[in-house]
Write a protein that holds these residues in place. Structure first.
Motif, PDB file in Angstrom:
ATOM      1  N   LEU B  17       0.835  -1.208   0.000  1.00  0.00           N
ATOM      2  CA  LEU B  17       0.000   0.000   0.000  1.00  0.00           C
ATOM      3  C   LEU B  17       0.869   1.258   0.000  1.00  0.00           C
ATOM      4  N   ALA B  18       1.959   1.230   0.768  1.00  0.00           N
ATOM      5  CA  ALA B  18       2.844   2.393   0.814  1.00  0.00           C
ATOM      6  C   ALA B  18       3.491   2.619  -0.549  1.00  0.00           C
ATOM      7  N   CYS B  19       3.823   1.528  -1.230  1.00  0.00           N
ATOM      8  CA  CYS B  19       4.392   1.626  -2.578  1.00  0.00           C
ATOM      9  C   CYS B  19       3.352   2.242  -3.527  1.00  0.00           C
ATOM     10  N   ALA B 234       9.895  -5.871  -2.740  1.00  0.00           N
ATOM     11  CA  ALA B 234       9.739  -5.017  -1.567  1.00  0.00           C
ATOM     12  C   ALA B 234       9.387  -5.916  -0.393  1.00  0.00           C
ATOM     13  N   GLN B 235      10.404  -6.563   0.140  1.00  0.00           N
ATOM     14  CA  GLN B 235      10.179  -7.525   1.223  1.00  0.00           C
ATOM     15  C   GLN B 235      11.206  -7.321   2.321  1.00  0.00           C
ATOM     16  N   ARG B 247       6.622   0.640   5.547  1.00  0.00           N
ATOM     17  CA  ARG B 247       6.454   1.895   4.794  1.00  0.00           C
ATOM     18  C   ARG B 247       7.725   2.248   4.031  1.00  0.00           C
ATOM     19  N   ALA B 248       8.869   2.094   4.713  1.00  0.00           N
ATOM     20  CA  ALA B 248      10.149   2.444   4.087  1.00  0.00           C
ATOM     21  C   ALA B 248      10.411   1.532   2.887  1.00  0.00           C
ATOM     22  N   ALA B 249      10.112   0.238   3.050  1.00  0.00           N
ATOM     23  CA  ALA B 249      10.342  -0.701   1.944  1.00  0.00           C
ATOM     24  C   ALA B 249       9.430  -0.365   0.770  1.00  0.00           C
ATOM     25  N   ALA B 253      10.721   0.709  -2.939  1.00  0.00           N
ATOM     26  CA  ALA B 253      10.277  -0.014  -4.136  1.00  0.00           C
ATOM     27  C   ALA B 253       9.675   0.953  -5.145  1.00  0.00           C
ATOM     28  N   ALA B 254       8.945   1.940  -4.652  1.00  0.00           N
ATOM     29  CA  ALA B 254       8.337   2.923  -5.557  1.00  0.00           C
ATOM     30  C   ALA B 254       9.424   3.679  -6.321  1.00  0.00           C
TER      31      ALA B 254
END
Lengths: 71, 267, 465
Positions: B17-19, B234-235, B247-249, B253-254
Motif C-alpha cells: 500500500l505504501a508503494c 519489496a520484502q 512503509r520504508a520498503a 520499491a516505488a
C-alpha cells in the motif's frame, strides 16, 4: 460483523437475508469475497460448538489461506 | 490520464500500500492480494491500513492470487476467474515467513508435529493445539507470539530455543522456558516428535517443534521468484516487521519502479 | 509401486483382486522417495532380469503415463566425467551401455554443456543416455492404484498382514488388519518387508533389507532451468549422486546408498547431506543451499538376489515380486506383466482384458503452468481459489483428490495427490487452509486429522466435541 477464519478475522457485510426451501440464506461480502451462508434447522445445534470459526468460514465458501496476523 | 504507466503490486500489506501510495501521482496502480482485505500481517483494522488503502487511490483486486508474470502482464485468479493485467513494472510485496526445516538444517526423521510458527498460531487461534509441550525454535516476534498463542490454547509449557539469543523481552509466563544461544540439530520420534537434540548436546522432550527462527521472503508468482524481468522486490526481511519498516520498503520499491519506468521511456 | 502396478495390470482381467497395504496410504515407502528417473537401461547389467524388464518398460512410458495422468518427460541423462580417470572409463561404459540395447553416446565437454548449460566448466566429457526419462513416481503409483480401484480392485490401507492361512502347499486366506481375505493366490510385493511376508507364508527364506538414500529437494525456480538429468560417472560400487529435475520442476539431489538394519528409520544426517550437496555442486556449481526446500531419506528394498520374481519354491500359489531395488519405477510395467504371466500359469483368469475395463484415467488438470486457466475456471470456479500459493494448488484440485476412488486420508495423502504444502514454503503459508479443507472433505475434526499415519494427528489433546 466479524468472522474468524483460517486466515484470521475478517469483516462480513450482510447484503441481504432471504428464505429458500426452509433455509435462511444470508448473502454478503467477506472482505472482497462474495459469500453466502445457508442455515437449516439441522445446523442449529452445531452452531457455536466445536468447529467455531473454521466451519463458519468453510460454510462461507472461504478457502483457508494462512496469513500471520498480529493484533 | 490514459498514458500513465501501469504498475502491478502483489501484496496489499503496508509495504504494498505504501508503494502504491508513493506511485499514486505517476502511475495507474493495481494492488492484488490473495486475502480479501488489505493490511497483510498488520491487519485490515489497523489505522495505517485504513489510511493508506484510502489514500493510495489504487485499483484493488483483493481475494485474488497472482500466479504468473511474463515481464509484460500479471496473471491473477480469483472469484471472477483469471485476470490478465498489463504492467510496465511488477512489485512483489508478499511478506515473509520463518525459515523451514531444511533451511534451518534440522536433521533426523520426519515425525509429525514439526510446524511453522505461522501455522501453529493460526491453528491455536482456531482452538487447535499442535503440542502440549512445544519446543519453539527462535527468539524473535514469531517465537514470542507462538509461545503466547500455544500457552493460551492450553500448552502446559513451551521451551524457546533461540539460535541468536532472545531478541525480545523475556516472557513473564512461568510456563515458558528459554535456551539461549542454542539450536535444534535433529528431531526424533514416531509417529509424533518426541525429542529434539540441541547443538549443545542436550536432548529435550517435546511433542511439537515450532519453527519460528529467521526470515525468508515469500515469493509465489512464477516468473518473479528470483530476478524477474521488470520485477521489484519489496520484502523487508526484518524481525519485528514494523509498520515503519514496511512503509520504508514500500517507498524504496516505488523509487525503483520510477527509475525502471524512466529508463523505459528514454529512447 | 510394484504392488500397485500389479493391481493395475490385473484389474482389467476377470480376476478379483484385493490390494493390501500396511501403511495408512499407498506410496509410503520407496515409491515416494526416489529420484523419479525412468532409466532406459544403459546403466543396468547385461544379461539380468532387471535389464530385460527395464528395456521392456522403457518404450511405453509416454503412452502409459498419458493413460495414468502421470507426468513423464524423456529428457535424457548425462553422466559427466570431471576427472581424467572418469574420462578414461567412458569408452568401457559406452560398450557396456551398448550391450544393454539402450541408446548411448559419448559426448565432449563442450557438447555436454550444449546439452545442459548448467554443468561444470570442468566437465571433460560425458556419457549421454538420451532415452532416459523423468517421471512423477508418486502420481504413477497412485495412478496405478486409482485405475485398479476404478476397475473394482478393493484397496485395503492401514492393513498390515498378520498371517497367511495355509491348506497344504497353498495359501487360502490372508489376515490383514482386521480383515480376512480368502484367496486363490498371493503376490508378495511388500518391498523391504517381502522377507516377512514370505516367512509368514512359510515360503522361501530370504532376506530383504533397507538401503537408505538421502536427498535434497530444491526450489522449482532452480529445477526448471535444467534440461537433463545430470550424474557422475558410475563406479563399480555406486551410481553416485544425481541432480534430477523433477516433473514438478523442482530439483532432487541424491541418493546415497547405505545398507541399514532399521526398516523404519528415515532419518537424515548433516554429514551425509553435506556429501550429497558437495557431489552435486561439483557437477552443477550454480546450485546454492539457499534454495533448498526439503531434505528427506527413504529406504529402497535391497536383497540378494535382486529381482526375485517367481513362484515360491514351497508355496504353490505365492508369487514373489521382491528385491526390485532402485529400478522399481523403471521396470514396474514389465514387472506387473511378468507377474500376470506367472499367475496365468497358476491357472488364474488373468489372460484376457474384460471388455468393460477402464483403461485410462480422466486427466485432472492442474492450475500450475496450465496454458488456459480460463478453461479451468469455466469448468470449475473453484480453480479460482488458490490454497497452496507455492505450488498454486486450488480447492478444485483438492476436492478432486478427495473424490478419487483411493482418496487421501492424511495431509501427506493430500500432498502426494495435489502437491499442496509441498512447495518452497513447505506449508508455512497454507497448511492451516489445507488442513481445514481436508477436515471438511474427510468429515473429521481438524484436531483429529492425520499428518501421516492415523495416530500422527495434527492436534493434540482431547477432541472438544
Amino acid at each position: 460483523m466479524k468472522v474468524t477464519s483460517p486466515i484470521g478475522e475478517l469483516p462480513f457485510v450482510v447484503r441481504g437475508v432471504s428464505l429458500h426451501d426452509g433455509h435462511v440464506v444470508v448473502e454478503g461480502e467477506l472482505g472482497a469475497w462474495r459469500s453466502r451462508i445457508e442455515v437449516g434447522a439441522e445446523d442449529l445445534p452445531m452452531l457455536g460448538r466445536a468447529f467455531r470459526g473454521p466451519l463458519i468460514a468453510a460454510g462461507l465458501g472461504l478457502a483457508g489461506i494462512a496469513l500471520l496476523r498480529r493484533r | 490520464m490514459p498514458d500513465r504507466p501501469l504498475v502491478a503490486i502483489v501484496g496489499a500489506g503496508i509495504t504494498g500500500l505504501a508503494c502504491a501510495h508513493a506511485l499514486r501521482d505517476v502511475a495507474d496502480v493495481t494492488v492484488v492480494d490473495r486475502i480479501p482485505v488489505p493490511g497483510g500481517v498488520h491487519g485490515w483494522e489497523a489505522a495505517e491500513t485504513r489510511e493508506l488503502a484510502r489514500a493510495c487511490r489504487a485499483h484493488m483486486r483483493l481475494g485474488e492470487t497472482a500466479i504468473r508474470w511474463d515481464g509484460l502482464a500479471l496473471l491473477a485468479i480469483g472469484q471472477d476467474g483469471p485476470q490478465r493485467m498489463e504492467a510496465a513494472a511488477l512489485v512483489i510485496a508478499t511478506g515473509a515467513r520463518p525459515l523451514g526445516r531444511a533451511e534451518l538444517g534440522i536433521a533426523g526423521g520426519r515425525p509429525a508435529g514439526i510446524v511453522a510458527a505461522t501455522v501453529a498460531c493460526h491453528l491455536a487461534e482456531n482452538g487447535l493445539l499442535v503440542g502440549r509441550r512445544p519446543l519453539i525454535v527462535g527468539g524473535g516476534d514469531w517465537a514470542m507470539r507462538a509461545a503466547g498463542e500455544l500457552r493460551a490454547a492450553g500448552a502446559e509449557r513451551a521451551t524457546l530455543v533461540c539460535p541468536d539469543g532472545l531478541l525480545r523481552e523475556r516472557p513473564v509466563d512461568d510456563g515458558v522456558h528459554v535456551r539461549e544461544r542454542d539450536r535444534v540439530v535433529s528431531v526424533a520420534g514416531t509417529p509424533r516428535v518426541r525429542t529434539a537434540t540441541l547443538a549443545s548436546g542436550e536432548t529435550l522432550g517435546c511433542d511439537a517443534v515450532v519453527l519460528a527462527h529467521g526470515v525468508a521472503a515469500l515469493r509465489n508468482v512464477d516468473g518473479a521468484v528470483w530476478a524477474g524481468d521488470r520485477a521489484v522486490y519489496a520484502q523487508p526481511l526484518a524481525d519485528p516487521a514494523t509498520v515503519e519498516r514496511a512503509r520504508a520498503a514500500g517507498a524504496e520499491a516505488a523509487a525503483a519502479v520510477r527509475s525502471l519506468i524512466d529508463q523505459e521511456e528514454r529512447p | 509401486m510394484i504392488g500397485c502396478a500389479v493391481a493395475w495390470r490385473l484389474s482389467g482381467t476377470a480376476a478379483r483382486v484385493t490390494l493390501i497395504e500396511a501403511a495408512h496410504d499407498l506410496c509410503e515407502g520407496a515409491s515416494k522417495g526416489n529420484t523419479g528417473i525412468a532409466t532406459s537401461g544403459g546403466d543396468c547389467h547385461p544379461g539380468t532380469l532387471e535389464l530385460e524388464l527395464v528395456r521392456r518398460s522403457s518404450p511405453g512410458w509416454e503412452a502409459l503415463c498419458a493413460r495414468l495422468d502421470t507426468p513423464f518427460h524423456r529428457i535424457g541423462t548425462l553422466a559427466v566425467a570431471l576427472s581424467e580417470e572418469d574420462e578414461q572409463r567412458l569408452p568401457e561404459l559406452l560398450r557396456d551401455a551398448q550391450d544393454t540395447g539402450a541408446a548411448a553416446e559419448v559426448v565432449t565437454g563442450d557438447q555436454a554443456r550444449a546439452l545442459e548449460p548448467l554443468i561444470s566448466e570442468g566437465a571433460r566429457a560425458a556419457l549421454h543416455f538420451p532415452d532416459d526419462g523423468i517421471i512423477d513416481s508418486i502420481r504413477l503409483t497412485i495412478g496405478y492404484a486409482e485405475l485398479a480401484a476404478r476397475n473394482g480392485v478393493e484397496v485395503l490401507r492401514g492393513a498390515p498382514v498378520r498371517s497367511l492361512a495355509r491348506d497344504g502347499d497353498r495359501i487360502v486366506a490372508v489376515t490383514a488388519g482386521d480383515r480376512r481375505v480368502a484367496t486363490r493366490s498371493v503376490v508378495n510385493a511388500a518391498g523391504v518387508e517381502a522377507d516377512t511376508i514370505s516367512r509368514l507364508a512359510g515360503g522361501e527364506e530370504f532376506r530383504t533389507w533397507p538401503r537408505q538414500g538421502q536427498y535434497w529437494l530444491f526450489d522449482r525456480e532452480l529445477g526448471g532451468r535444467f534440461r537433463k538429468v545430470v550424474g557422475g560417472v558410475p563406479t563399480p560400487v555406486t551410481r553416485g549422486i544425481y541432480c534430477v529435475p523433477t516433473t514438478n520442476r523442482s530439483l532432487l539431489l541424491g541418493p546415497t546408498a547405505v545398507d541399514r538394519e532399521d526398516r523404519t528409520d528415515r532419518a537424515v544426517d548433516a554429514e551425509t547431506l553435506d556429501h550429497v550437496f558437495d557431489a552435486a555442486q561439483r557437477l552443477v556449481p550454480s546450485i546454492g543451499r539457499e534454495h533448498a526446500i526439503k531434505t528427506f531419506a527413504s529406504n529402497r528394498p535391497a536383497s540378494d538376489p535382486t529381482y526375485r520374481i517367481a513362484v515360491d519354491a514351497a508355496v504353490a500359489n505365492l508369487v514373489h515380486a521382491a528385491g526390485i531395488r532402485s529400478t522399481g519405477v523403471s521396470s514396474s510395467p514389465a514387472v506387473a506383466e511378468m507377474v500376470r504371466g506367472l499367475l496365468e500359469g497358476l491357472g488364474l483368469p488373468v489372460g484376457d482384458q474384460r471388455p468393460d475395463a477402464v483403461t485410462e484415467l480422466e486427466p485432472l488438470p492442474r492450475l500450475l503452468g496450465h496454458p488456459s486457466p480460463e478453461q479451468l475456471f469455466a469448468r470449475d470456479p473453484r480453480y479460482g481459489q488458490v490454497i497452496c500459493a507455492c505450488e498454486q494448488v486450488t480447492t478444485a484440485e483438492i476436492a478432486a483428490a478427495h473424490g478419487m476412488a483411493v482418496p487421501p486420508t492424511s495431509l501427506e495423502g493430500v500432498r502426494k495427490r495435489t502437491r499442496a504444502t509441498g512447495g518452497r514454503c513447505q506449508g508455512a503459508f497454507c497448511l492451516s487452509g489445507v488442513s481445514f479443507l481436508h477436515s471438511l472433505h474427510a468429515g473429521r475434526r481438524p484436531q483429529g486429522i492425520a499428518v501421516s499415519e492415523p495416530d500422527a494427528t495434527l492436534g493434540v489433546g482431547a477432541d472438544d466435541a
